[in-house]
Design an enzyme around this catalytic site. Sequence first.
Site, short mmCIF file in Angstrom:
data_model
loop_
_atom_site.label_atom_id
_atom_site.label_comp_id
_atom_site.label_asym_id
_atom_site.label_seq_id
_atom_site.Cartn_x
_atom_site.Cartn_y
_atom_site.Cartn_z
N LYS A 27 11.62 14.11 1.08
CA LYS A 27 10.93 13.09 0.30
C LYS A 27 11.42 13.13 -1.15
CE LYS A 27 6.34 11.18 -0.68
NZ LYS A 27 6.76 9.83 -0.27
N MET B 289 -0.13 3.21 4.93
CA MET B 289 -0.60 2.16 5.84
C MET B 289 -1.62 2.66 6.86
SD MET B 289 0.94 -0.75 5.15
CE MET B 289 2.21 -1.22 3.97
N ALA C 118 0.85 -1.19 0.00
CA ALA C 118 0.00 0.00 0.00
C ALA C 118 0.88 1.24 0.00
CB ALA C 118 -0.92 0.02 1.22
N HIS D 249 4.54 17.10 1.80
CA HIS D 249 5.44 16.27 2.60
C HIS D 249 6.70 17.06 2.95
CE1 HIS D 249 2.92 12.94 1.08
NE2 HIS D 249 3.33 12.30 2.15
#
Length: 231
Positions: free
Chosen positions: A123, A89, A86, A119
């Site tokens: 990232k 989560m 995924a 973010h």
Amino acid sequence: MHDWVDSDLGEAMDGAPLGVKVSDDPLETFARAHAGIDFTSPAATVGFAGIAAQARIVHVIGTTGMNDEELGKVAAAARHATIIRAGNMSLGVNLLVQLTKRVAAALDEDFDIEIVEAHHNQKVDAPSGTALMLGEAAAEGREVSLSHMSDRARDGITGARDRGKIGFHSIRGGDVVGEHDVLFAGQGERITLRHVASDRMIFARGALKAAIWGLGKAPGEYDMVDVLGLK
């Protein structure tokens, strides 16, 4: 050989002993485990998926940014491993995915869909895996292909917005854990679905829930919607 090999993991990290020995043999390590939880990089995840298949264990994958070839290799590994993958989560995000699908199905193309994600500044991939999950959910709700309807590059004189496109926007800055908005913009009204993560522990808790759920399940590919019983 790394200095940590054959030492206790807890002590190697300057903590209390955990009774877990650090090894440089991945297959041996996987074979001794019930599950592996993997938030690494696409190339590493593909390798770990193959090892999980050899060891016949649960492989929980939270890695994002994988291309079609890498996803194909993970799918091949799922013939022998129980793989739960995924882009996010957390319980809240996976509920948001389902809501996005239902709202997209209920509203026609008079409502433009825009996905905005934020973010931290370290990232490395964009859009985020969660944003892509939301885009896929919106596309599925409208029964279209995201690969054909995705709009990720607007700069300069782009002309009017294409009807039916699903837009993506990525913000990077500071220590933002994760924020995702799905905007449905129509004439005279807007609907915004939003999730804000303020603690990264939500991802760890979700991954552990997935690992426990996967024990005893048949080999194959699953996701958090399966884990949470939302299908």
